[in-house]
Design a protein around this motif. Sequence first.
Motif, PDB file in Angstrom:
ATOM      1  N   THR A  20       0.836  -1.193   0.000  1.00 46.61           N
ATOM      2  CA  THR A  20       0.000   0.000   0.000  1.00 46.61           C
ATOM      3  C   THR A  20       0.876   1.249   0.000  1.00 46.61           C
ATOM      4  N   ARG A  21       0.603   2.162  -0.925  1.00 47.71           N
ATOM      5  CA  ARG A  21       1.304   3.434  -1.092  1.00 47.71           C
ATOM      6  C   ARG A  21       2.750   3.282  -1.565  1.00 47.71           C
ATOM      7  N   TYR A  22       3.109   2.096  -2.053  1.00 50.23           N
ATOM      8  CA  TYR A  22       4.367   1.962  -2.792  1.00 50.23           C
ATOM      9  C   TYR A  22       4.008   2.176  -4.265  1.00 50.23           C
ATOM     10  N   ALA A  23       4.015   3.441  -4.680  1.00 46.93           N
ATOM     11  CA  ALA A  23       3.376   3.837  -5.936  1.00 46.93           C
ATOM     12  C   ALA A  23       4.060   3.240  -7.163  1.00 46.93           C
ATOM     13  N   ARG A  24       5.381   3.253  -7.213  1.00 40.09           N
ATOM     14  CA  ARG A  24       6.081   2.733  -8.394  1.00 40.09           C
ATOM     15  C   ARG A  24       5.844   1.237  -8.547  1.00 40.09           C
ATOM     16  N   ARG A  25       5.925   0.514  -7.446  1.00 43.95           N
ATOM     17  CA  ARG A  25       5.711  -0.930  -7.538  1.00 43.95           C
ATOM     18  C   ARG A  25       4.278  -1.237  -7.957  1.00 43.95           C
ATOM     19  N   GLN A  26       3.336  -0.530  -7.388  1.00 43.02           N
ATOM     20  CA  GLN A  26       1.946  -0.783  -7.756  1.00 43.02           C
ATOM     21  C   GLN A  26       1.688  -0.465  -9.220  1.00 43.02           C
ATOM     22  N   LEU A  27       2.304   0.598  -9.726  1.00 37.78           N
ATOM     23  CA  LEU A  27       2.106   0.952 -11.120  1.00 37.78           C
ATOM     24  C   LEU A  27       2.647  -0.158 -12.033  1.00 37.78           C
ATOM     25  N   GLU A  28       3.805  -0.720 -11.689  1.00 35.76           N
ATOM     26  CA  GLU A  28       4.347  -1.824 -12.478  1.00 35.76           C
ATOM     27  C   GLU A  28       3.442  -3.052 -12.395  1.00 35.76           C
ATOM     28  N   GLN A  29       2.888  -3.315 -11.207  1.00 36.34           N
ATOM     29  CA  GLN A  29       1.962  -4.447 -11.069  1.00 36.34           C
ATOM     30  C   GLN A  29       0.718  -4.249 -11.917  1.00 36.34           C
ATOM     31  N   MET A  30       0.215  -3.012 -11.955  1.00 41.61           N
ATOM     32  CA  MET A  30      -0.959  -2.721 -12.793  1.00 41.61           C
ATOM     33  C   MET A  30      -0.660  -2.967 -14.264  1.00 41.61           C
ATOM     34  N   ARG A  31       0.546  -2.595 -14.714  1.00 46.30           N
ATOM     35  CA  ARG A  31       0.912  -2.806 -16.118  1.00 46.30           C
ATOM     36  C   ARG A  31       0.970  -4.296 -16.449  1.00 46.30           C
ATOM     37  N   ILE A  32       1.513  -5.089 -15.524  1.00 44.37           N
ATOM     38  CA  ILE A  32       1.535  -6.531 -15.735  1.00 44.37           C
ATOM     39  C   ILE A  32       0.114  -7.075 -15.811  1.00 44.37           C
ATOM     40  N   SER A  33      -0.730  -6.626 -14.890  1.00 43.30           N
ATOM     41  CA  SER A  33      -2.111  -7.083 -14.859  1.00 43.30           C
ATOM     42  C   SER A  33      -2.832  -6.751 -16.158  1.00 43.30           C
TER      43      SER A  33
END
Length: 467
Positions: free
Chosen positions: A226-239
């Motif tokens: 939560t609130r690790y923005a860069r990692r979450q953005l990369e996860q969203m791209r994979i998804s």
Amino acid sequence: MRSYAGVLIGNLILAAFAGLAGPVLLVVGYVAWVEGAAWFWVAGALGIGAMGTAMIPFAAVRSARQEFPRITRRNRERDAGPAYGDDTTVVWAPRSPRGATGARLVRADVREASLVRYSPEGGGTFTTYGGDHDPAEFKATVGLRLWIHDGEAADGCSGGREVTEEVQVPSLCLSAITAGRLAVLVDPPDAPTPGRVTVLWPRSLLLAGTRTCRVIDLDGRMTDVTRYARRQLEQMRISMSVGGVVMDGDLIDLRRLDAATAARYAAVAREVVEERAPVTEPGEEARRLAEFLPGEEGAFGSVPRRWSRRGGHLALARFLSLRGRTTFQDHGPVLDTLLRVRPADGSPPYDVARRLTVPMNYLAVLHHTRDVVLRVSPNGRSQVVDWARTSLLAGVTTAQVIAPDGRGIPLPRRSEVLWPLMNLLVAHGVSNPTPVLDLREPRTRAVSETVLEMIRGAEVRVDEARL
């Protein structure tokens, strides 16, 4: 302060007027029977009249439960669903429109936001839509000044551009604006609308930290992202590249994914090193919308004397889950919610499921807090959400205390002293239906010294924390 009995009586009177034909038909049927009319006329009038009369209390109780949603034992959650932790927030938001083929998913920072318009015509009534989960009528139109991170500068740092947009924001996603981090799609140069920006609202809630997110790796270890923005953005791209990854509550379990997708997620965990982003990006005052959105103003709260003397008190609960429905009121959407109630007597917390109208001004600060104040009946058998106290505690409204010497003491938003102050006023039967507590008034003399001591103690703790 309204009571459930008052709401029920009012709805009973309205239902009686609306269903007046039922009792009238009963009288007509009785007169026809006395006069010796044909049996089928008598039976028809009595039958229809009885059904119409029976519907009056049924309609009154149903509308009262919707208008004044009490939490009782029947709302205790007994379903063995996902076990949510105290620090979990799951928000099931409406879907976002799709961007053009080849659109890139990037981050956008909200530099400024302003309410352009919000003017539904539902009034205080409940408006239900069939199949349309997120009607435009109940969306606020917000003007946004965004910085889009869609390029690379010459020095290798993240470049970008500024755009100005007017967007319609789903009520459940207003906190992403206040937090200042959005996930957006940018159309490619060969698209019919090159460079167009499309906000992805559910993903923005994740990027903003309103909805919590955890990842279970292949070894079974859980990581809070939560609130690790860069990692979450990369996860969203994979998804997006694999057609979507299911979240169970707020969890992504790599053990349930195919090997290739799980390996890509694991690589992101190794390669992306960053610090947790703040709860809200700098410059929040330039994008705060809560003051302009509908919803109850914050207050220290009214205290009915009978309720206070008989043992009525306050308790805290936390939203664990909020799920949108197709019913709306002007001041907020009707949501299926899961709350964790923390009894004031220290007994173990318990979860309740209740359908509630959640005010839009509260939803705009949901990334800061998800606590709600419950007003508990003297016998402890029912509670109701006190939105005035909740709004003050959540920071929707700023509180102020006026000392006996006339000095104004502003309390910071979400100050730790607000909750004990509310309980102190309830214990002494002091009603204060505004966010300003004036200690010069005679009714506050019994608590004035204690109030000032609480404020001084909170100020000392804040100073010590800064050292």
